[in-house]
Design an enzyme around this catalytic site. Structure first.
Site, PDB file in Angstrom:
ATOM      1  N   LYS A  31       0.827  -1.204   0.000  1.00 47.26           N
ATOM      2  CA  LYS A  31       0.000   0.000   0.000  1.00 47.26           C
ATOM      3  C   LYS A  31       0.863   1.257   0.000  1.00 47.26           C
ATOM      4  O   LYS A  31       0.561   2.229  -0.693  1.00 47.26           O
ATOM      5  CB  LYS A  31      -0.922   0.002   1.227  1.00 47.26           C
ATOM      6  CG  LYS A  31      -1.740   1.288   1.367  1.00 47.26           C
ATOM      7  CD  LYS A  31      -2.693   1.236   2.529  1.00 47.26           C
ATOM      8  CE  LYS A  31      -3.471   2.557   2.631  1.00 47.26           C
ATOM      9  NZ  LYS A  31      -4.513   2.509   3.670  1.00 47.26           N
ATOM     10  N   HIS A  89      -8.428 -29.857 -33.675  1.00 49.58           N
ATOM     11  CA  HIS A  89      -9.325 -28.733 -33.404  1.00 49.58           C
ATOM     12  C   HIS A  89     -10.371 -29.079 -32.343  1.00 49.58           C
ATOM     13  O   HIS A  89     -11.563 -28.838 -32.521  1.00 49.58           O
ATOM     14  CB  HIS A  89      -9.983 -28.255 -34.692  1.00 49.58           C
ATOM     15  CG  HIS A  89      -9.005 -27.859 -35.751  1.00 49.58           C
ATOM     16  ND1 HIS A  89      -8.091 -26.837 -35.583  1.00 49.58           N
ATOM     17  CD2 HIS A  89      -8.764 -28.368 -36.975  1.00 49.58           C
ATOM     18  CE1 HIS A  89      -7.347 -26.718 -36.664  1.00 49.58           C
ATOM     19  NE2 HIS A  89      -7.726 -27.649 -37.520  1.00 49.58           N
TER      20      HIS A  89
END
Length: 514
Positions: A137, A275
């Site tokens: 922070k 595929h």
């Protein structure tokens, strides 16, 4: 901001002694806790214990040691805000400029066989995340390091400038927040599993980056591959690459599809995928025989495909596989002779996935992102036995037809909907996938099977809305059909099957795969 004071408290002590020694050589004061303090002290690194800073002992078996104003005040103070600096002076708080912290090994703990809930709870870090979050922070002034891979860059900047750049601190802060978020996600998921909660009010998922990919489905899309922290054995994420060039996005997707299907079988089985759809599946007495069947199922589509086996690849099978171009071969293992033979193909990827006793797709949640959200469901682990099926026609399947029906049913589950599979002699003959209507998929599968469809079986992933699929099957010579049933027009399909002497069974289970 020059760095004069560092706090080090790490569970993963990789490289920490060398890093701390370099900090000390730069004149940086080091504060440390518990086990890290001992390691540094034994290595001859000048180090101050946390209790000497807080003037309060570590208590409750180390549960409370860094949760103190002299620590968090030193981390959170805005250094150029007079009210903060005066508060520091009034309370004897010294600034901490560098935090090097990684957390208790919660993940490793819960993965241990027989771990108790009490053990898991004791490995939930409290002080560590608090320090990391405070430092992150306040990264305008504080550098936070949670990953040993970042030690080298931090030292390089300190040696050059005596400080780290704001950009670096911001990057490290982002990594730190990711670190604590992933940690909390693991804990939340552990308790959800403990309580049997599959779909919590807030779903927290976390993945670790396994590798960057050259691109996604297409070259203009960026992509990366992430792994679940607790990825199960026998999954694509836990597979080990033994040979070949780097995997692509499409490679990984197809390999996953092949692996999930081949794990359906207890008999020696080989699956070829193209595929995301199986183009050839075969089972046999040996893995060599299974591969031959998978190849013969569609020798055109297998070219450039992905092949998965559920038994080790031996020399005989490797010799068969070497004859065509394949992108990937996945197997539980490879014999030394097979590995040597296949490794002569420079670009062929060889993936070892481990346990051949795994005979169902991996359990877990399937997550599909949509615009602004995600769809989440359990993995489709549904399987049926002969006893669970209902024969709905006048003629019941023969013993051989039952064998082929159940084989085809396992395959059709892994074909994109609408899905039709034609099979005979424990191999696929035709696969119809992804069509907008079911009869369209049937026509594709039956045309691919050709004359071999005579005496074959047909599987459908969902019910027949009309009798037209049965009509096409009858024309091709299909003798038995397996489908879920459940259409309001089921009787029309049953009547059509009876008309042609086709045996038809209902599973009562649908396998849509979109």
């Amino acid at each position: 901001m020059s760095i004069r004071r560092a706090l080090i408290s790490v569970s993963d002590k990789t490289g920490i002694v060398s890093f701390a020694k370099q900090l000390a050589e730069l004149g940086i004061e080091i504060i440390s806790t518990g086990g890290t303090h001992r390691v540094l002290e034994e290595a001859g690194v000048p180090v101050t214990g946390i209790s000497e800073v807080t003037h309060f002992p570590e208590i409750m078996d180390g549960r409370v040691k860094t949760l103190h104003p002299k620590i968090h005040g030193g981390l959170l103070a805005i250094r150029d805000l007079p009210s903060h600096t005066s508060a520091m002076e009034e309370n004897g708080i010294e600034a901490i400029d560098l935090v090097v912290v990684n957390l208790y090994p919660f993940q490793q703990t819960i993965q241990k066989p027989g771990v108790t809930v009490e053990e898991a709870i004791e490995n939930i870090d409290i002080g560590g995340p608090s320090m990391v979050r405070s430092a992150a922070k306040n990264h305008q002034y504080v550098t936070v390091v949670v990953d040993p891979a970042d030690y080298e860059e931090v030292i390089a900047q300190l040696q050059k400038d005596g400080s780290t750049s704001l950009e670096t601190r911001r990057q490290l802060a982002a990594k730190a927040f990711g670190h604590t978020a992933a940690y909390d996600a693991l804990i939340a998921n552990y308790f959800n599993e403990l309580l049997g909660i599959t779909f919590p009010e807030q779903l927290t998922v976390t993945y670790n980056k396994q590798q960057a990919l050259r691109y996604g489905e297409n070259p203009h899309q960026q992509a990366a591959f992430y792994r679940e922290p607790r990825a199960a054995a026998g999954t694509i994420a836990s597979a080990k690459q033994l040979h070949g060039k780097e995997l692509s996005y499409n490679n990984i997707n197809d390999a996953n599809a092949a692996l999930e299907l081949v794990r359906e079988f207890s008999e020696p089985a080989v699956v070829a995928v193209k595929h995301m759809n199986p183009c050839g599946v075969g089972i046999g007495e040996t893995i060599s025989a299974a591969y031959q069947k998978a190849y013969e199922a569609d020798p055109v589509s297998i070219f450039g495909g992905i092949v998965a086996a559920n038994r080790p690849i031996d020399k005989e099978t490797a010799e068969q596989m070497k004859g065509i171009f394949l992108e990937i071969i996945l197997a539980p293992s490879f014999t030394p002779e097979a590995l040597e033979l296949l490794s002569t193909k420079k670009n062929l990827r060889l993936l070892e996935w481990g346990d051949s006793s795994l005979t169902e797709p991996a359990a877990g949640l399937k997550v599909q992102t949509v615009g602004g959200g995600a769809l989440v469901q359990e993995a489709d682990l549904g399987q049926v036995t002969q006893k669970q099926c209902e024969t709905v026609t006048e003629r019941a399947p023969s013993e051989e037809e039952w064998k082929q029906l159940l084989f085809a049913w396992k395959v059709v589950k892994h074909v994109k909907s609408n899905a039709i599979v034609v099979a005979k002699d424990s191999r696929t003959l035709g696969v119809g996938a992804g069509q907008m209507n079911r009869v369209g998929s049937a026509v594709i599968a039956l045309n691919q099977a050709g004359d071999e469809a005579k005496g074959a079986v047909l599987a459908s992933d969902a019910f027949f809305p009309m009798k037209d699929t049965v009509e096409q099957a009858a024309k091709a010579g299909i003798t038995a059909i397996i489908q879920p049933g459940g259409s309001i027009r089921d009787q029309e399909s049953i009547d059509e099957a009876n008309k042609h002497g086709i045996a038809m069974v209902f599973t009562g289970m649908r396998h849509f795969k979109h």
